[in-house]
Design an enzyme around this catalytic site. Structure first.
Site, PDB file in Angstrom:
ATOM      1  CD1 TRP A 110      -3.122  -5.144   8.688  1.00  0.00           C
ATOM      2  CD2 TRP A 110      -2.333  -5.567   6.640  1.00  0.00           C
ATOM      3  NE1 TRP A 110      -3.178  -6.501   8.492  1.00  0.00           N
ATOM      4  CE2 TRP A 110      -2.701  -6.791   7.252  1.00  0.00           C
ATOM      5  CE3 TRP A 110      -1.810  -5.573   5.344  1.00  0.00           C
ATOM      6  CZ2 TRP A 110      -2.558  -8.012   6.596  1.00  0.00           C
ATOM      7  CZ3 TRP A 110      -1.666  -6.798   4.695  1.00  0.00           C
ATOM      8  CH2 TRP A 110      -2.043  -8.000   5.320  1.00  0.00           C
ATOM      9  NE  ARG A 130      -3.442  -2.831   0.677  1.00  0.00           N
ATOM     10  CZ  ARG A 130      -3.887  -3.522   1.718  1.00  0.00           C
ATOM     11  NH1 ARG A 130      -3.143  -3.657   2.815  1.00  0.00           N
ATOM     12  NH2 ARG A 130      -5.073  -4.111   1.668  1.00  0.00           N
ATOM     13  CD  GLU A 159      -4.814  -0.734   4.328  1.00  0.00           C
ATOM     14  OE1 GLU A 159      -5.589  -1.663   4.076  1.00  0.00           O
ATOM     15  OE2 GLU A 159      -4.010  -0.764   5.285  1.00  0.00           O
ATOM     16  CG  ASP A 189      -6.640 -11.541   2.402  1.00  0.00           C
ATOM     17  OD1 ASP A 189      -5.879 -11.854   1.467  1.00  0.00           O
ATOM     18  OD2 ASP A 189      -6.641 -10.400   2.895  1.00  0.00           O
ATOM     19  CD  GLU A 190      -9.924  -8.095   3.476  1.00  0.00           C
ATOM     20  OE1 GLU A 190     -10.367  -7.584   4.517  1.00  0.00           O
ATOM     21  OE2 GLU A 190      -9.036  -7.569   2.783  1.00  0.00           O
ATOM     22  CG  ASP A 220      -3.203  -5.430  -1.180  1.00  0.00           C
ATOM     23  OD1 ASP A 220      -4.349  -5.173  -1.605  1.00  0.00           O
ATOM     24  OD2 ASP A 220      -3.006  -6.059  -0.128  1.00  0.00           O
ATOM     25  CG  HIS A 231      -6.172  -8.002  -1.181  1.00  0.00           C
ATOM     26  ND1 HIS A 231      -6.384  -6.740  -0.684  1.00  0.00           N
ATOM     27  CD2 HIS A 231      -6.892  -8.838  -0.401  1.00  0.00           C
ATOM     28  CE1 HIS A 231      -7.190  -6.806   0.371  1.00  0.00           C
ATOM     29  NE2 HIS A 231      -7.519  -8.068   0.550  1.00  0.00           N
ATOM     30  CG  ASP A 238      -3.951  -1.449  10.617  1.00  0.00           C
ATOM     31  OD1 ASP A 238      -3.803  -2.472  11.308  1.00  0.00           O
ATOM     32  OD2 ASP A 238      -4.872  -1.320   9.784  1.00  0.00           O
ATOM     33  CE1 TYR A 268      -4.877  -8.350  11.799  1.00  0.00           C
ATOM     34  CE2 TYR A 268      -5.788  -6.698  10.314  1.00  0.00           C
ATOM     35  CZ  TYR A 268      -5.421  -8.008  10.563  1.00  0.00           C
ATOM     36  OH  TYR A 268      -5.602  -8.961   9.595  1.00  0.00           O
TER      37      TYR A 268
END
Length: 457
Positions: A382, A107, A384, A266-267, A136, A205, A340, A338
């Site tokens: 992460w 990211r 972002e 994932d996702e 990603d 991703h 972030d 996490y």
């Protein structure tokens, strides 16, 4: 525990003795029958005997000596003279074999020098796995000679979202690592007892790869994503796409000697049985190449997987399910580790996102899974909203210091006992290392980011 209580993570066994030993001092290194990564330090006025189980144990013993010498020992050049070590015996070994931290360089790209610095910070905390998230929707950071547009196109985006759901900043962003850059990172980490576990995320991703090679998808063209969140664009689970990523992973294996290689999974909104089969076939490809595939816990919905390492990120129950299915598990639940996510409810927290995970929350984390299937634990950084290394410092530390003690030290933990050790002994080490951590009382004025929206849960 006398002056030995300055150690972080906490030692397993400490026997103080009178006297001191000059720092630096000759170190007599000897092999010993100790647990993996374990060591024993015998410090006397005449010198230091370091007995260790392996090379990692020697490295951790030397790290402990540096901790005992005081914060000045963490500077690139010592400013003090007459540093000394307290005499006594320390016998120590880690709780978990996997003490990891994920760093997302997809990211927001981190330069090679910044990654090497982050490796040094992990080493100072006796963490031993760097999970490097290389690809990603917003960027592809890994050079593949057969497919140069992965980096020439997929490595750059024209803009980035400010905060969560905010306007675009209009500033181009990008960067990538050559194969030699990554080999250097791997070698540098290995010298510090750290394994670099690479991750290429499939079948979701993947917008950066799709922008570079649209034939990997189902549309005629794609733009590299400039927003955050979950893209609905998935790789096409075709034979040609499968061959493409077999080639990508084969080159990855040439660069990274890690026994574990991560493939995401994932996702993936809208994923079909064909997408799930795509993941399974790539997992089998890695297995056939002598590596163990690692996937996020969504892959547990795929039938016929080979034995894998599962990153249990959605919740603790996923790790229990993975172990019951015969997979090894790394516990990294979003609700606990996490980094972030915001550190307090205070409005001055920069770009507040996620749930509140305070320093005390991270220190209190205990994985629900126990037993031989639990490889260890991993914190997640992460990126972002972490667009500079200063913001990485702020979000990671000192929570990663608390996490390091969770990962290393067995037995009951007491936050009231931990906090003065952190404040009085470890934060000065971070200061000496130049880490711009979050102060315990809250952010400095220059660490806030007013007007940039966050996304709360």
């Amino acid at each position: 525990m006398s002056s030995f209580d300055t150690l972080l993570p906490r030692p397993v066994s400490v026997t103080p003795a009178p006297g001191s030993c000059p720092w630096p001092s000759p170190v007599d290194v000897r092999g010993a029958d100790l647990p993996a990564e374990g060591y024993r330090l015998e410090i006397s006025p005449s010198g230091v005997v370091l007995s260790c189980a392996d090379a990692a144990g020697e490295f951790y013993g030397r790290q402990t000596l540096r901790q005992l010498a005081g914060p000045d020992a963490f500077r690139a050049a010592s400013l003090e003279t007459g540093l000394s070590l307290p005499c006594g015996v320390v016998e120590d070994h880690p709780r978990f074999g996997w003490r990891g931290c994920l760093l997302d360089v997809a990211r927001h790209f981190r330069t090679k020098a910044e990654v090497l610095r982050f490796v040094d910070l992990l080493a100072a905390h006796k963490l031993n796995v760097l999970n490097l998230h290389l690809t990603d929707d917003q960027g592809w950071r890994f050079e593949v000679p057969e497919y140069p547009e992965l980096t020439s196109v997929g490595g750059w985006r024209p803009s980035s979202m400010q905060g969560s759901g905010g306007p675009q900043d209009g500033r181009p962003h990008g960067g990538f690592y050559t194969g030699d850059d990554l080999r250097e990172i791997v070698a540098y980490a290995a010298a510090r007892a750290i394994t670099v576990v690479p991750e290429i995320d499939i079948p979701g991703h993947a917008r950066a790869a799709l922008a570079a090679y649209p034939a990997l998808g189902t549309e005629s063209s794609y733009e590299i994503w400039t927003s955050w969140g979950i893209s609905t664009s998935l790789l096409s689970p075709s034979e040609s796409t499968l061959d493409f990523f077999r080639t990508v992973f084969d080159y990855l294996l040439e660069v990274f000697p890690s026994s574990v290689v991560a493939l995401g999974g994932d996702e993936t909104p809208g994923a079909t049985d064909e997408h799930r089969e795509f993941v399974r076939l790539l997992a089998e490809h890695l297995t056939a190449r002598g590596r163990t595939p690692m996937g996020w816990d969504e892959v547990l919905d795929i039938d016929g997987l080979p034995p894998m390492v599962i990153g249990s990120w959605q919740h603790e129950a996923a790790g229990l399910r993975a172990a019951e299915a015969g997979h090894d598990v790394v516990m990294c639940p979003e609700q606990h580790v996490y980094l972030d996510h915001r550190q307090a409810e205070h409005p001055d927290e920069p770009i507040p996102v996620g749930a509140v995970h305070t320093l005390e929350d991270v220190y209190a984390y205990e994985p629900a899974l126990t037993g031989p299937r639990l490889r260890g634990v991993q914190a997640q950084v992460w990126s972002e909203h972490l667009d500079t290394v200063r913001r990485v410092d702020y979000m990671a530390f000192p929570r990663l210091s608390a996490f390091a003690e969770v990962a290393w030290s067995s037995g009951a933990r007491d936050y009231a006992e931990f906090l003065p050790r952190l404040r009085d002994h470890h934060l000065p080490r971070l200061d000496a290392l130049g880490v711009e951590y979050r102060p315990l009382a809250g952010p400095h004025p220059w660490q806030t980011r007013p007007g940039v929206p966050g996304r709360l849960r």
